[in-house]
Design a protein around this motif. Structure first.
Motif, PDB file in Angstrom:
ATOM      1  N   LEU A 166      -5.206  -6.588  -1.337  1.00 43.61           N
ATOM      2  CA  LEU A 166      -4.863  -5.308  -0.944  1.00 43.61           C
ATOM      3  C   LEU A 166      -3.835  -4.536  -2.256  1.00 43.61           C
ATOM      4  O   LEU A 166      -3.356  -5.119  -2.705  1.00 43.61           O
ATOM      5  CB  LEU A 166      -3.868  -5.361   0.489  1.00 43.61           C
ATOM      6  CG  LEU A 166      -4.375  -6.105   1.464  1.00 43.61           C
ATOM      7  CD1 LEU A 166      -4.028  -7.782   1.500  1.00 43.61           C
ATOM      8  CD2 LEU A 166      -4.190  -5.620   2.697  1.00 43.61           C
ATOM      9  N   THR A 167      -4.244  -3.356  -2.046  1.00 42.01           N
ATOM     10  CA  THR A 167      -3.324  -2.334  -3.061  1.00 42.01           C
ATOM     11  C   THR A 167      -3.389  -0.930  -2.667  1.00 42.01           C
ATOM     12  O   THR A 167      -4.429  -0.560  -1.804  1.00 42.01           O
ATOM     13  CB  THR A 167      -4.022  -2.357  -4.461  1.00 42.01           C
ATOM     14  OG1 THR A 167      -3.079  -1.508  -5.371  1.00 42.01           O
ATOM     15  CG2 THR A 167      -5.419  -2.034  -4.584  1.00 42.01           C
ATOM     16  N   ALA A 168      -2.258  -0.209  -2.827  1.00 38.96           N
ATOM     17  CA  ALA A 168      -2.237   1.126  -2.329  1.00 38.96           C
ATOM     18  C   ALA A 168      -2.828   2.032  -3.655  1.00 38.96           C
ATOM     19  O   ALA A 168      -2.720   3.309  -3.263  1.00 38.96           O
ATOM     20  CB  ALA A 168      -0.836   1.415  -1.975  1.00 38.96           C
ATOM     21  N   THR A 169      -2.854   1.346  -4.805  1.00 35.95           N
ATOM     22  CA  THR A 169      -3.263   2.316  -5.982  1.00 35.95           C
ATOM     23  C   THR A 169      -4.263   1.658  -6.929  1.00 35.95           C
ATOM     24  O   THR A 169      -4.017   0.951  -7.660  1.00 35.95           O
ATOM     25  CB  THR A 169      -1.858   2.480  -6.775  1.00 35.95           C
ATOM     26  OG1 THR A 169      -1.468   0.980  -7.157  1.00 35.95           O
ATOM     27  CG2 THR A 169      -0.746   3.193  -6.229  1.00 35.95           C
ATOM     28  N   ALA A 170      -5.547   2.183  -6.490  1.00 35.66           N
ATOM     29  CA  ALA A 170      -6.625   1.755  -7.272  1.00 35.66           C
ATOM     30  C   ALA A 170      -7.525   2.929  -7.455  1.00 35.66           C
ATOM     31  O   ALA A 170      -8.037   3.377  -6.439  1.00 35.66           O
ATOM     32  CB  ALA A 170      -7.249   0.477  -6.635  1.00 35.66           C
ATOM     33  N   THR A 171      -7.654   2.876  -8.820  1.00 33.66           N
ATOM     34  CA  THR A 171      -8.988   3.863  -9.208  1.00 33.66           C
ATOM     35  C   THR A 171     -10.152   3.200  -8.786  1.00 33.66           C
ATOM     36  O   THR A 171     -10.134   1.841  -8.570  1.00 33.66           O
ATOM     37  CB  THR A 171      -8.862   4.473 -10.491  1.00 33.66           C
ATOM     38  OG1 THR A 171      -8.935   3.286 -11.473  1.00 33.66           O
ATOM     39  CG2 THR A 171      -7.466   5.126 -10.821  1.00 33.66           C
ATOM     40  N   ARG A 172     -11.498   4.046  -9.070  1.00 33.71           N
ATOM     41  CA  ARG A 172     -12.814   3.092  -8.798  1.00 33.71           C
ATOM     42  C   ARG A 172     -12.703   2.259 -10.021  1.00 33.71           C
ATOM     43  O   ARG A 172     -13.159   1.001  -9.640  1.00 33.71           O
ATOM     44  CB  ARG A 172     -13.869   4.215  -9.127  1.00 33.71           C
ATOM     45  CG  ARG A 172     -15.172   3.553  -8.911  1.00 33.71           C
ATOM     46  CD  ARG A 172     -16.218   4.514  -9.156  1.00 33.71           C
ATOM     47  NE  ARG A 172     -16.019   5.771  -8.129  1.00 33.71           N
ATOM     48  CZ  ARG A 172     -16.395   5.904  -6.947  1.00 33.71           C
ATOM     49  NH1 ARG A 172     -17.000   4.881  -6.384  1.00 33.71           N
ATOM     50  NH2 ARG A 172     -16.405   6.777  -6.315  1.00 33.71           N
ATOM     51  N   GLU A 173     -12.422   2.198 -11.249  1.00 32.59           N
ATOM     52  CA  GLU A 173     -12.310   1.266 -12.119  1.00 32.59           C
ATOM     53  C   GLU A 173     -11.645   0.013 -11.749  1.00 32.59           C
ATOM     54  O   GLU A 173     -12.122  -1.098 -11.945  1.00 32.59           O
ATOM     55  CB  GLU A 173     -12.036   1.855 -13.581  1.00 32.59           C
ATOM     56  CG  GLU A 173     -12.711   2.837 -14.201  1.00 32.59           C
ATOM     57  CD  GLU A 173     -12.616   4.132 -13.384  1.00 32.59           C
ATOM     58  OE1 GLU A 173     -13.567   4.935 -13.802  1.00 32.59           O
ATOM     59  OE2 GLU A 173     -11.751   4.296 -12.726  1.00 32.59           O
ATOM     60  N   THR A 174     -10.289   0.305 -11.365  1.00 30.41           N
ATOM     61  CA  THR A 174      -9.332  -0.855 -10.968  1.00 30.41           C
ATOM     62  C   THR A 174      -9.929  -1.506  -9.892  1.00 30.41           C
ATOM     63  O   THR A 174      -9.966  -2.601  -9.589  1.00 30.41           O
ATOM     64  CB  THR A 174      -8.040  -0.114 -10.503  1.00 30.41           C
ATOM     65  OG1 THR A 174      -7.474   0.418 -11.744  1.00 30.41           O
ATOM     66  CG2 THR A 174      -7.109  -1.399 -10.240  1.00 30.41           C
ATOM     67  N   HIS A 175     -10.604  -0.722  -8.957  1.00 30.05           N
ATOM     68  CA  HIS A 175     -11.169  -1.473  -7.627  1.00 30.05           C
ATOM     69  C   HIS A 175     -12.342  -2.383  -8.117  1.00 30.05           C
ATOM     70  O   HIS A 175     -12.568  -3.448  -7.561  1.00 30.05           O
ATOM     71  CB  HIS A 175     -11.791  -0.380  -6.881  1.00 30.05           C
ATOM     72  CG  HIS A 175     -12.263  -0.706  -5.565  1.00 30.05           C
ATOM     73  ND1 HIS A 175     -12.433   0.254  -4.424  1.00 30.05           N
ATOM     74  CD2 HIS A 175     -12.824  -1.924  -4.933  1.00 30.05           C
ATOM     75  CE1 HIS A 175     -12.945  -0.365  -3.386  1.00 30.05           C
ATOM     76  NE2 HIS A 175     -12.882  -1.551  -3.594  1.00 30.05           N
TER      77      HIS A 175
END
Length: 506
Positions: free
Chosen positions: A76-85
């Motif tokens: 789980l995370t609140a802050t993910a761009t597509r790349e981080t995802h």
């Protein structure tokens, strides 16, 4: 030892382990002796080596599937761009996992960014524009800045306390406890403060220094308004922030790829600061979410004007180029502005810069105007800091400006006027009818007393939204009280008669 015994006996509902501790072989061995029903990896963006909050021990969490076969895992995370995802999926070996992406929008948060003039005085003015006893977090980049800002605010009558990793553990704990349990406390902190802080009634998050990335900014501002009530994310941002962040990247010691990624993060943050369109659109767009203008950020409420900065940019760049080519010299923003404005001071005369062809050609703009110009040119990559003294230099794309081929639209936010916060004084009480506000404040005072008596945060007794509903609907029986959102059976038993007495007095 007691926790270990309880775990092995199957008596625990939840066991919390930091990734750093999970790297310890003894911890792994202990967990293997008991039974896990599910493994939840929180703050999963920390696994991203190119992200904003990388922690090496998160990489080791990728083998949890092998270490605990058959145990479901969720990240789980609140802050993910597509790349981080994508990186989370790969590094945690979750290739076959289902993906759930909710909205990044926090519509109750109002985003405000203003040009930095005197950050502490601007911060004080902002806090004083809010309803009294508004709890908040102020983020600063360094421990020294944290302590100086907290001392300044306290000296001005704000209940402010510092928090950073250099303070004794007992001091940090005491300040955190006050923030969680008392109304109206402001914590001035480095980004060490915040993860795991679950205080729903934080009315504002302020930044007196520029965050390193949009992810970091979103993570930090997201600590405001978790109760859904109106809240504000405020930031003062200036030329010094841009120079400082660029210098930190240059001197950070990372390889070229890392520095490039850090510069990309910073560029995105600067784009958010300098945008003339809706800030929320820009912020959500960074995370790949499309939206309409929000009507609840400074650029929507007070659309900034733009002006053609081409000639101003050419004057500045010509000065930089002449100094470098004719004299082999480079200078920072302050001295360049003195030359452009035709200042007669010792430094200008000593270097003979009053003889330059560009001396005095920028008198039409004030010092503050020129600092705004330089800040925006740095943000757009048309200028760059150079060397250990942060002198200013042109970049390859500056040539188009000097030839008049590259347009230079600039914000007019700081031109010819002091930047002032224009914050709507909105609180839970402000949304109430006039005749209900007195009762709301009495309920708040009663709640504060209960919280102190029990040694718990005020929101554990009742949240602001529940107090508002009580003030609006004024229940007269326990049955009516039980229908108010936030009043369950336990709270009805514990506080029912006291609340009804307060409502009757109201």
């Amino acid at each position: 030892a007691e926790v270990e015994r309880a775990y092995l006996a199957g008596e625990l509902d939840l066991i919390y382990v930091a990734p750093e501790r999970l790297s310890n072989t003894q911890t792994r061995a202990l967990l293997a002796r008991g039974t896990l029903s599910v493994i939840a990896i929180d703050e999963a963006h920390c696994v991203s080596q190119w992200g904003h909050d990388f922690r090496p021990d998160y990489l080791a969490l990728g083998d949890l599937g092998e270490a605990f076969p058959g145990v479901p895992r969720v990240a789980l995370t609140a802050t993910a761009t597509r790349e981080t995802h994508e990186e989370i999926t790969e590094r945690l070996h979750l290739d076959t996992a289902r993906h759930f992406v909710a909205s990044f929008d926090r519509p109750n948060i109002q985003y405000r960014i203003e040009a930095k003039n005197d950050a502490r005085k601007q911060l004080l003015q902002f806090i004083r524009s809010l309803p009294d006893r508004s709890a908040g977090i102020v983020y600063a980049l360094s421990r020294k800045s944290v302590e100086q800002t907290a001392t300044f605010l306290a000296g001005q009558g704000i209940d402010a306390v510092p928090y950073h990793a250099g303070l004794p553990a007992e001091t940090r704990m005491a300040h955190q406890s006050r923030f969680l349990r008392e109304d109206g406390v402001v914590v001035v902190a480095t980004i060490a403060f915040g993860m795991g802080i679950d205080k729903p009634d934080v009315r504002f998050v302020a930044h007196v220094d520029l965050p390193k990335s949009v992810e970091g900014y979103y993570q930090e501002t997201g600590r405001a308004g978790r109760d859904g009530e109106p809240s504000i994310a405020w930031m003062a941002y200036g030329l010094g922030d841009v120079v400082q962040q660029r210098r930190m990247i240059q001197q950070g010691g990372g390889d070229r790829t890392l520095q490039m990624r850090q510069n990309q993060h910073l560029d995105a943050m600067l784009a958010l600061c300098e945008t003339v369109s809706c800030r929320r659109q820009n912020l959500l767009g960074y995370f790949g979410q499309q939206s309409e203008p929000c009507g609840n950020c400074d650029t929507c409420l007070e659309p900034p004007k733009t002006w053609d900065g081409l000639v101003a940019a050419q004057k500045l760049m010509s000065t930089i180029v002449r100094l470098e080519r004719e004299r082999g010299q480079s200078f920072g923003a302050g001295h360049l502005i003195d030359i452009l404005r035709g200042k007669e001071n010792d430094r200008v005369r000593r270097f003979g810069h009053d003889k330059l062809a560009t001396y005095g050609i920028g008198e039409d703009l004030s010092d503050q105007d020129w600092r705004s110009v330089i800040r925006q040119l740095l943000a757009s990559g048309l200028l760059a800091p150079q060397g250990e003294y942060n002198t200013l230099g042109v970049t390859p794309v500056s040539a188009g400006v000097l030839r008049g081929e590259t347009p230079v639209p600039l914000r007019q936010d700081a031109l010819g006027r002091k930047s002032r916060p224009s914050v709507r004084k909105t609180s839970t009480a402000d949304t109430l009818a006039e005749e209900d506000r007195g009762l709301f404040e009495r309920l708040r005072e009663w709640r504060a007393g209960q919280a102190r008596e029990q040694g718990v945060p005020a929101y554990i007794v009742f949240g602001d939204a529940t107090l508002r509903a009580l003030a609006e609907h004024r229940p007269s029986t326990l049955g009516e009280l039980s229908s108010v959102s936030g009043v369950g059976q336990k709270k009805l038993d514990a506080y029912g008669e006291q609340v009804l007495d307060l409502v009757r007095e109201g």
